[in-house]
Design a protein around this motif. Sequence first.
Motif, PDB file in Angstrom:
ATOM      1  N   SER A   2       0.824  -1.203   0.000  1.00  0.00           N
ATOM      2  CA  SER A   2       0.000   0.000   0.000  1.00  0.00           C
ATOM      3  C   SER A   2       0.866   1.264   0.000  1.00  0.00           C
ATOM      4  O   SER A   2       2.068   1.222   0.270  1.00  0.00           O
ATOM      5  CB  SER A   2      -0.892   0.007   1.241  1.00  0.00           C
ATOM      6  N   TYR A   3       0.223   2.354  -0.281  1.00  0.00           N
ATOM      7  CA  TYR A   3       0.848   3.665  -0.229  1.00  0.00           C
ATOM      8  C   TYR A   3       1.465   3.884   1.150  1.00  0.00           C
ATOM      9  O   TYR A   3       2.579   4.385   1.275  1.00  0.00           O
ATOM     10  CB  TYR A   3      -0.234   4.704  -0.533  1.00  0.00           C
ATOM     11  N   ARG A   4       0.738   3.485   2.159  1.00  0.00           N
ATOM     12  CA  ARG A   4       1.209   3.632   3.540  1.00  0.00           C
ATOM     13  C   ARG A   4       2.477   2.807   3.786  1.00  0.00           C
ATOM     14  O   ARG A   4       3.399   3.260   4.456  1.00  0.00           O
ATOM     15  CB  ARG A   4       0.105   3.219   4.494  1.00  0.00           C
ATOM     16  N   VAL A   6       4.718   1.968   1.599  1.00  0.00           N
ATOM     17  CA  VAL A   6       5.806   2.627   0.878  1.00  0.00           C
ATOM     18  C   VAL A   6       6.366   3.768   1.717  1.00  0.00           C
ATOM     19  O   VAL A   6       7.581   3.875   1.935  1.00  0.00           O
ATOM     20  CB  VAL A   6       5.332   3.144  -0.500  1.00  0.00           C
ATOM     21  N   TRP A   7       5.492   4.630   2.214  1.00  0.00           N
ATOM     22  CA  TRP A   7       5.946   5.780   2.991  1.00  0.00           C
ATOM     23  C   TRP A   7       6.539   5.358   4.332  1.00  0.00           C
ATOM     24  O   TRP A   7       7.494   5.969   4.806  1.00  0.00           O
ATOM     25  CB  TRP A   7       4.816   6.784   3.158  1.00  0.00           C
ATOM     26  N   ASP A  46       9.001   2.785  -5.795  1.00  0.00           N
ATOM     27  CA  ASP A  46       8.079   3.713  -5.132  1.00  0.00           C
ATOM     28  C   ASP A  46       8.701   4.269  -3.850  1.00  0.00           C
ATOM     29  O   ASP A  46       8.519   5.445  -3.519  1.00  0.00           O
ATOM     30  CB  ASP A  46       6.749   3.026  -4.814  1.00  0.00           C
ATOM     31  N   ALA A  50       9.380   8.139  -2.856  1.00  0.00           N
ATOM     32  CA  ALA A  50       8.917   8.705  -1.589  1.00  0.00           C
ATOM     33  C   ALA A  50      10.070   9.374  -0.844  1.00  0.00           C
ATOM     34  O   ALA A  50       9.900  10.456  -0.268  1.00  0.00           O
ATOM     35  CB  ALA A  50       8.272   7.624  -0.723  1.00  0.00           C
TER      36      ALA A  50
END
Length: 66
Positions: A2-4, A6-7, A46, A50
Amino acid sequence: MSYRDVWRMAHQLVLDHCDDAGLHAAMSADKALAKGHVVGYRFWRDVMDAIADMRRTVPVAGERLN
């Protein structure tokens, strides 16, 4: 991932490796690609993006600032 995720990984790499965080992400991307793990490669790319966003000091054209 998820995006989360990755960050979260990008943040952890910056905490652990400071200026070398992008290098560590790039090495992980290379390892994933060498193993033929395309999803893993994309995840690490990704993460690299980030990290670059976290370190940005000037706004992108058209970006609104708070």
